[in-house]
Design an enzyme around this catalytic site. Structure first.
Site, short mmCIF file in Angstrom:
data_model
loop_
_atom_site.label_atom_id
_atom_site.label_comp_id
_atom_site.label_asym_id
_atom_site.label_seq_id
_atom_site.Cartn_x
_atom_site.Cartn_y
_atom_site.Cartn_z
CE1 TYR A 85 4.30 -6.88 3.62
CE2 TYR A 85 3.72 -9.22 3.68
CZ TYR A 85 3.71 -7.99 3.03
OH TYR A 85 3.12 -7.87 1.80
CG ASP A 94 -2.02 -1.04 1.13
OD1 ASP A 94 -2.37 -1.43 0.00
OD2 ASP A 94 -2.52 -1.46 2.20
#
Length: 250
Positions: A109, A51
């Protein structure tokens, strides 16, 4: 011939990875640079989306060309055209059916939090000042994630996915001084999933949500029951893994 690009970028200045018609993206920048160098239109396919404001220490994308390329030369030339916050780390020749997204076996992540204020980390951490977190409780919640597979409660609403199932193999919080990092690895992730987990975990650390309530949130499969998503700047895609058999060693 098919090649994999290994790319890293700081996402602050970009509206995510995915090409967009009215905003600059990482994919667009890399597409333009490599198309210029190879003197043919190139449309790279990424391992996934990030994003706006999210970073990647490692992400892969694949592209096709008619003939073999000089990898080192292309790396050098493409990087000379890319902005300083995007870099091509490597290029690999792969088998024809290797796919940057669908062949990946796992993704990792990190979500980075700074417990205080630091002007030099504003774009790469979520800064929590004067907050006391129960890290042990947050890790207790992280362990609870592992047996579950359906994470619809942490997924962005109205996403076009066939399944909300993910196999999480690692989830842990680690603190060193004022640095607090959440590490998570899974076979796949849903849109906004890591940031929603982090935001909900912070509620646990602050005592706003109990461990039992955390279980109920997961089992509810309802995004409205989870916490607010953590801001994007603390999130880093750090590793994407593939079967070794897809790489052609020349």
């Amino acid at each position: 011939m098919r090649y994999f690009l290994e790319i890293a970028y700081k996402g602050t200045s970009y509206h995510g990875w995915q090409w967009q018609p009215n905003a600059i993206s990482v994919q667009e920048c890399v597409n333009k640079a490599i198309s210029i160098i190879l003197r043919t239109p190139i449309d790279i396919v990424g391992a996934g989306r990030t994003d706006t404001g999210v970073h990647a220490a490692q992400i892969f994308a694949h592209f096709n060309v008619e003939e073999s390329i000089n990898v080192n030369e292309v790396i050098y030339k493409v990087n000379s055209l890319l902005p300083n916050d995007i870099v091509v780390l490597n290029i690999f020749n792969v088998v024809d059916d290797a796919h940057a997204r669908f062949t990946a076996t796992s993704r990792s992540y990190e979500y980075r939090i700074y417990l205080g204020r630091n002007p030099f980390k504003l774009e790469t951490t979520w800064q929590l000042n004067n907050k006391t977190l129960n890290i042990a409780k947050m890790n207790e919640a992280a362990e609870i994630l592992l047996p579950y597979t359906n994470f619809k409660c942490f997924s962005r609403s109205n996403t076009n996915v066939k399944t909300y199932n993910c196999d999480i193999t690692k989830a842990i919080w680690k603190q060193e001084g004022k640095s607090l990092v959440f590490y998570i690895t899974a076979d796949r992730f849903l849109r906004n999933m890591v940031r929603a987990i982090v935001g909900t975990s912070i509620d646990i650390g602050l005592g706003k949500t109990s461990i039992n309530e955390f279980k109920q949130i997961i089992e509810s499969e309802n995004r409205c029951n989870a916490g607010t998503s953590a801001p994007p700047q603390g999130l880093f895609l750090t590793q994407v893994t593939y079967p070794k058999t897809i790489f052609i060693h020349e």
